[in-house]
Design an enzyme around this catalytic site. Structure first.
Site, PDB file in Angstrom:
ATOM      1  N   ASP A 199      43.520 -39.064  26.591  1.00 55.69           N
ATOM      2  CA  ASP A 199      44.049 -40.388  26.146  1.00 55.69           C
ATOM      3  C   ASP A 199      44.134 -40.208  24.393  1.00 55.69           C
ATOM      4  OD1 ASP A 199      44.882 -42.967  26.149  1.00 55.69           O
ATOM      5  OD2 ASP A 199      43.020 -43.601  25.399  1.00 55.69           O
ATOM      6  N   SER A 200      44.864 -41.117  23.963  1.00 57.22           N
ATOM      7  CA  SER A 200      45.054 -41.071  22.466  1.00 57.22           C
ATOM      8  C   SER A 200      43.689 -41.495  22.190  1.00 57.22           C
ATOM      9  CB  SER A 200      45.999 -42.261  22.135  1.00 57.22           C
ATOM     10  OG  SER A 200      45.675 -43.634  22.660  1.00 57.22           O
TER      11      SER A 200
ATOM     12  N   CYS B 196      46.675 -42.330  29.710  1.00 55.27           N
ATOM     13  CA  CYS B 196      47.488 -42.864  28.563  1.00 55.27           C
ATOM     14  C   CYS B 196      48.694 -43.254  29.233  1.00 55.27           C
ATOM     15  CB  CYS B 196      47.385 -41.802  27.565  1.00 55.27           C
ATOM     16  SG  CYS B 196      48.455 -42.601  26.035  1.00 55.27           S
TER      17      CYS B 196
ATOM     18  N   GLU C  40      40.545 -53.130  20.265  1.00 54.62           N
ATOM     19  CA  GLU C  40      39.843 -52.014  19.408  1.00 54.62           C
ATOM     20  C   GLU C  40      38.682 -52.704  18.382  1.00 54.62           C
ATOM     21  OE1 GLU C  40      40.281 -48.259  18.633  1.00 54.62           O
ATOM     22  OE2 GLU C  40      41.562 -48.171  20.555  1.00 54.62           O
TER      23      GLU C  40
ATOM     24  N   CYS D 148      48.676 -50.605  29.822  1.00 53.19           N
ATOM     25  CA  CYS D 148      48.323 -49.842  28.832  1.00 53.19           C
ATOM     26  C   CYS D 148      46.469 -49.800  29.263  1.00 53.19           C
ATOM     27  CB  CYS D 148      48.577 -50.588  27.533  1.00 53.19           C
ATOM     28  SG  CYS D 148      47.369 -49.950  26.305  1.00 53.19           S
TER      29      CYS D 148
ATOM     30  N   HIS E 224      44.084 -49.973  27.377  1.00 50.72           N
ATOM     31  CA  HIS E 224      43.298 -51.097  26.765  1.00 50.72           C
ATOM     32  C   HIS E 224      43.320 -52.362  27.451  1.00 50.72           C
ATOM     33  CE1 HIS E 224      43.294 -48.114  23.444  1.00 50.72           C
ATOM     34  NE2 HIS E 224      42.523 -48.996  22.785  1.00 50.72           N
TER      35      HIS E 224
END
Lengths: 274, 274
Positions: free
Chosen positions: A21-22, A84, A162, A194, A196
């Site tokens: 993933d990023s 991702c 984040e 996504c 996140h």
């Protein structure tokens, strides 16, 4: 001869599942894979030195995805999971680039959404790059030709997650703003496109209402990994619990700390890739 | 012999000023340099493929700063401006690495703040990496030993500016939250220690009150560049307007579009660095 083949098979089955993933988002996917397949060894790579991918160009994302895949293939993996959404949406030729079977998060998520919807009205939320690629929309249309598909990019949700502002007023305001144009079309199913976004799941549910079905592609991805390994006779038959190792391109201590929230478990064995 | 020397000097003075930043923020600095020194050729590099720098580790930021400096030195520059607070704060050894004079944004900003303050109470806002490096705090303490210095990181302001939410309720909420702990100490001067923040200047002024002096290090940086070139007898004496060329590591069209807001002028000659 048979003994030798079995030994070879055994060694091959022992190989790790590679996931990239990023950054830390893919850990929500890894968590589901680890829960469903606890005997599998897993090798995770988070490209934290170059995150986020969501606002970058298709060419750059393709290049990064290939480099990440190369790194994981050097770790001798048996299967690659692209955890991702942005990389899955943009690096669509990665499948032909790698030497191992590849599983992304988009197709499992789409399958799950199509199974869930009753009205055929589905909304997708994701990064700018994911949404403007149109890949989710195209896959949903292919699987549900009569479906009504609506999508919107939510560029600020990744940095808000984040920063762990899971219930902050700013997050609430922005989620309302990002989802309002979609909710006009009264979807019954919303894809959290996504990795996140599952950390904002309670907030999404509260804002969108309890009747909305939220799709987190992570679990369907884990099921797809299980099916693929079973079909290939590559499931790890070891009675022992698999190991989880993590590589990052930047700042292992920060990854360890924030990553634990995503993985819902502490992260040992985090190594900085030079 | 004299003719030859002059010709050499002339050629050398014609060289460009090199400027780099993690992305578009440094264009607020370039704008001031271009306004003050319109006859200078300027070569800007925005590392858009790896932005943002603000939440990354010191080691990674140092590595990126060196690579960016190498790239600009290959463009045959006469002076390097590091127009990124995070890179200035972390890549403190860059000065000894490069072969040309180097100017950062921190020292000029500190000088400006020290000149402005009456009460000796100064607040600094910046990215996580800038604030936790302590460089601003250290420079201010050295310049104003009796000063009272307060700092806070504002990690979400860069993505909010990139999304152009200059007056959004979420931006207001977060600015209030980031500045509240500092305002308790009643500073009279606040340093906008990130090149993105000047785009939020009206909002900062409204929230903090009109008596607060906001320091944008960009103009003082332009003055420092002018002084350095004059001292070195390297000012461009050409009567023509200087050229502005731009390089980016990702997505030139997006840079061109958003960058115009920061540069307050349209951006021609944007090239993708391969």
């Amino acid at each position: 001869m048979i003994v030798s083949l079995s030994a070879k098979h055994y060694a091959s089955n022992n190989k790790a599942i590679g996931i990239f993933d990023s950054g830390i988002g893919g850990l929500t996917v890894m968590r589901q894979i680890h829960a469903l397949l606890p005997h599998e060894n897993i090798c995770y790579f988070g490209d934290t030195a170059r995150l986020p991918y969501g606002n970058k160009s298709p060419e750059t994302i393709k290049k990064y995805a290939r480099e990440n895949a190369d790194f994981l293939q050097d770790q001798n993996i048996k299967l690659l999971v692209v955890a991702c959404n942005t990389a899955c949406a943009l690096a669509t030729d990665l499948d032909s680039y790698v030497d191992v079977p590849l599983i992304g998060v988009i197709e499992p998520g789409v399958r799950n959404a199509v199974e869930s919807t009753k009205s055929g009205s589905i909304a997708i939320l994701g990064t700018k790059a994911t949404i403007s690629s149109g890949v989710y929309q195209k896959c949903l249309k292919a699987a549900l030709p009569m479906g009504r598909i609506f999508a919107n990019a939510c560029p600020l949700l990744v940095p808000l997650v984040e920063e762990q502002l899971f219930t902050h007023e700013a997050t609430i305001l922005l989620i309302k703003e990002y989802t309002a144009p979609l909710m006009k079309h009264t979807p019954d199913t919303v894809i959290l496109g996504c990795t996140h976004y599952p950390l904002l799941r309670p907030l999404f549910q509260e804002i969108l209402g309890e009747n909305i079905i939220l799709i987190d592609p992570a679990y369907s991805t884990a099921l797809a990994v299980q099916k693929k390994l079973r079909d290939l006779n590559q499931l790890n038959k070891s009675p022992q619990k698999g190991s989880c190792v993590f590589f990052v391109s930047d700042d292992a201590p920060k990854f360890k700390e924030t990553g634990a929230l995503f993985f819902k478990n502490s992260l040992e064995l985090v190594t900085l890739k030079i």
